[in-house]
Every structure is written in structure tokens, then in C-alpha cells.
Design an enzyme around this catalytic site. Sequence first.
Site, PDB file in Angstrom:
ATOM      1  N   HIS A  95       0.839  -1.210   0.000  1.00 28.59           N
ATOM      2  CA  HIS A  95       0.000   0.000   0.000  1.00 28.59           C
ATOM      3  C   HIS A  95       0.870   1.254   0.000  1.00 28.59           C
ATOM      4  O   HIS A  95       2.046   1.209   0.325  1.00 28.59           O
ATOM      5  CB  HIS A  95      -0.915   0.012   1.235  1.00 28.59           C
ATOM      6  CG  HIS A  95      -0.167   0.113   2.535  1.00 28.59           C
ATOM      7  ND1 HIS A  95       0.528  -0.944   3.068  1.00 28.59           N
ATOM      8  CD2 HIS A  95      -0.005   1.139   3.398  1.00 28.59           C
ATOM      9  CE1 HIS A  95       1.079  -0.577   4.206  1.00 28.59           C
ATOM     10  NE2 HIS A  95       0.784   0.690   4.431  1.00 28.59           N
ATOM     11  N   ASP A  97       0.517   5.181   1.702  1.00 32.17           N
ATOM     12  CA  ASP A  97      -0.268   5.630   2.854  1.00 32.17           C
ATOM     13  C   ASP A  97      -1.345   6.661   2.502  1.00 32.17           C
ATOM     14  O   ASP A  97      -1.089   7.634   1.809  1.00 32.17           O
ATOM     15  CB  ASP A  97       0.667   6.195   3.924  1.00 32.17           C
ATOM     16  CG  ASP A  97       1.435   5.074   4.621  1.00 32.17           C
ATOM     17  OD1 ASP A  97       0.875   3.967   4.747  1.00 32.17           O
ATOM     18  OD2 ASP A  97       2.591   5.309   5.015  1.00 32.17           O
ATOM     19  N   HIS A 247       4.665   0.099   0.141  1.00 29.81           N
ATOM     20  CA  HIS A 247       5.451  -0.636   1.124  1.00 29.81           C
ATOM     21  C   HIS A 247       4.594  -1.722   1.760  1.00 29.81           C
ATOM     22  O   HIS A 247       3.355  -1.706   1.656  1.00 29.81           O
ATOM     23  CB  HIS A 247       6.030   0.307   2.186  1.00 29.81           C
ATOM     24  CG  HIS A 247       5.001   1.066   2.942  1.00 29.81           C
ATOM     25  ND1 HIS A 247       4.359   2.173   2.435  1.00 29.81           N
ATOM     26  CD2 HIS A 247       4.472   0.867   4.176  1.00 29.81           C
ATOM     27  CE1 HIS A 247       3.499   2.628   3.317  1.00 29.81           C
ATOM     28  NE2 HIS A 247       3.536   1.844   4.395  1.00 29.81           N
ATOM     29  N   ARG A 262       5.304   6.178  14.608  1.00 25.36           N
ATOM     30  CA  ARG A 262       5.026   6.535  13.209  1.00 25.36           C
ATOM     31  C   ARG A 262       4.443   7.945  13.121  1.00 25.36           C
ATOM     32  O   ARG A 262       3.528   8.294  13.872  1.00 25.36           O
ATOM     33  CB  ARG A 262       4.002   5.531  12.673  1.00 25.36           C
ATOM     34  CG  ARG A 262       3.567   5.691  11.239  1.00 25.36           C
ATOM     35  CD  ARG A 262       2.523   4.594  11.015  1.00 25.36           C
ATOM     36  NE  ARG A 262       2.230   4.331   9.628  1.00 25.36           N
ATOM     37  CZ  ARG A 262       1.237   4.901   8.974  1.00 25.36           C
ATOM     38  NH1 ARG A 262       0.466   5.794   9.557  1.00 25.36           N
ATOM     39  NH2 ARG A 262       0.999   4.561   7.714  1.00 25.36           N
TER      40      ARG A 262
HETATM   41  C1  SIN Z   1       3.075   1.000   7.786  1.00 24.95           C
HETATM   42  O1  SIN Z   1       2.467   0.515   6.841  1.00 24.95           O
HETATM   43  O2  SIN Z   1       3.126   2.202   7.980  1.00 24.95           O
HETATM   44  C2  SIN Z   1       3.770   0.081   8.761  1.00 24.95           C
HETATM   45  C3  SIN Z   1       5.063  -0.411   8.217  1.00 24.95           C
HETATM   46  C4  SIN Z   1       5.798  -1.249   9.221  1.00 24.95           C
HETATM   47  O3  SIN Z   1       5.328  -1.447  10.347  1.00 24.95           O
HETATM   48  O4  SIN Z   1       6.874  -1.734   8.865  1.00 24.95           O
END
Ligand code: SIN
Length: 280
Positions: A95, A97, A247, A262
Site C-alpha cells: 500500500h 499511505d 510498502h 510513526r
Molecule cells: C506502515 O504501513 O506504515 C507500517 C510499516 C511497518 O510497520 O513496517
Amino acid sequence: MEIQQLSGALGGEVTGIDLGDLDDGGFEALHRALLEHGVLCIRGQDITPDEQIAFARRWGEIHDHPYLATLPGHPEIIEIVKEPGERNRFGAHWHTDQIFTPVPAMATMLLAKEVPPVGGDTLFTDLYSAYDALSDGMKRLAARLATFNLYNKQADRSRVMKAKVTAPETPAEPAIHPLVRVHPETGRPALYLNDPRVTRRFDGMTEAESRPLIDFLMAHCTRPEFTCRVRWAVGTLTIWDNRRLMHLALDDYPDHRRVMHRITIKGTPTVGLEQARVAA
Ligand code: SIN
């Protein structure tokens, strides 16, 4: 500051920099490096939540996630926690973000606080390379399509989501974006979609009509030669450019805890290839 490429397509591993003490020249060098490599994994950052927030603000305004709960005392930070024995569904599919919002996030950063001894890596894939590798006929078709994106709470049922139970249940609104997005800083075209859990269909088409092409594009975008992999250590801060990447968080560490802080940075409205040509 030193940068080692992570793969042929994208990614840079950065050493020799302290994000808690970064001057304007250092920030400009990082900004240029992000545009070049798409994802930077910056090692050895022993920074506080306030220092992470201050670093994030240098990139732009912080993007409030419409559905996720935040760290107590630091509403800018989402704490992603996976406990031993828990299945991770947060980010465990390809995906980019917040494609399900009208103005998706420009960048996302994760600071590793606790990591498993092995596993829990994050994979990235380069959507400039994926676009460039399409045939001319497929490029022409893709340039005319827009995606219909809707958030899927079921797909993200994780500890982060459970923390949000107290929040009001707001129905998700769809967001429409060009399938070929022009990067606002580099001017390069990139494919721009998520897997069918979020990119449900093309605008003006049914799910059944759209699905074969979405499946083809997802398989194409995630070809191994377009990807790189970040292996985490405590104190690694990874920042990525959502305008040219997808990612995926690997769920391959069943017996261990993983904790990430995050922050996402606000983006600008998406611009398609045709719209960019008219504006030029
Ligand atoms: C995310 O998709 O922001 C999480 C990525 C992760 O936890 O490695």
C-alpha cells in the site's frame, strides 16, 4: 553523512547524521536524498518523541490519520505495537499511505523502538520504475484511468486499530485519484494504487471489470527488481515518499514484540499525467 544504496531500484541507508541536531544544510541534503532514493533508512537515532516531531515538521505539516489512535501525550505519533503471538495486519499488504483520503500523505516515518531479533523487515517498491516498464499502449490506457479507493477497517484489524475503539465510528468516504500520478517535486510519473482491499475499482467501472487490471498492475508493481528491503535496528528511523512507493510490513516474527513510532506528513492534491501536461 554517507548514503549506501539499498538496491538497484531505490532506497538509501544513511549514516553519520544526528536528526536531533540537524542544521538547514543537513536537512536540504536529506531532502535531496529522499527525492533521489525514495526511502531513507537512517541509522542510530537516539531521539525523543519531541525531537521526532520537530524533525517531522521540517518536512511539512503533520497528517492526522483519520482512523488510528495516537501515543498518549503526543497526538502527532501513532504507536504501532505487535505483541508476541499476535497476528500483524497493520500494513501487512502492499500500500501507499492514506490513498483513501482526498489529499494523501506525502511522506511517512517510522522510528524503531523495539525490534525482533530477526524478521519484521519492511519492503518497498518503486512506482517510477513500474510505470517506466509498462508498454506504450498500457501507459496510454493507464493515463486515462482514475482509481476509487475506500479504507478497509477489517484489513487493518491490529492492536493499533483496537486502541481506536473509543473513537466515534465514522463511515469511510471514498477518494478518487489518477492511476498515473505526477510527482509534484520531480515531475516524474508513477503508478499510484493500492491492492484491491483499498483500490476497489477504477472510477466509472465495476469491481469485476477493474479487478483483472488491478491484479496485473499489483503483480507488475511488486516485481522483485523494483523493490528494496529495510532491516530494522532500535534507533533506525526510516522515512519514505508515498508519492512514488508502496510498502509492506512483513509478519514473520510470531514470538516477538515490535514497536514503532510513526508520523505521516501532509501531501498535496494528486495530479495526473494529462492534468500536468495541460498545466505545463
Ligand atoms: C506502515 O504501513 O506504515 C507500517 C510499516 C511497518 O510497520 O513496517
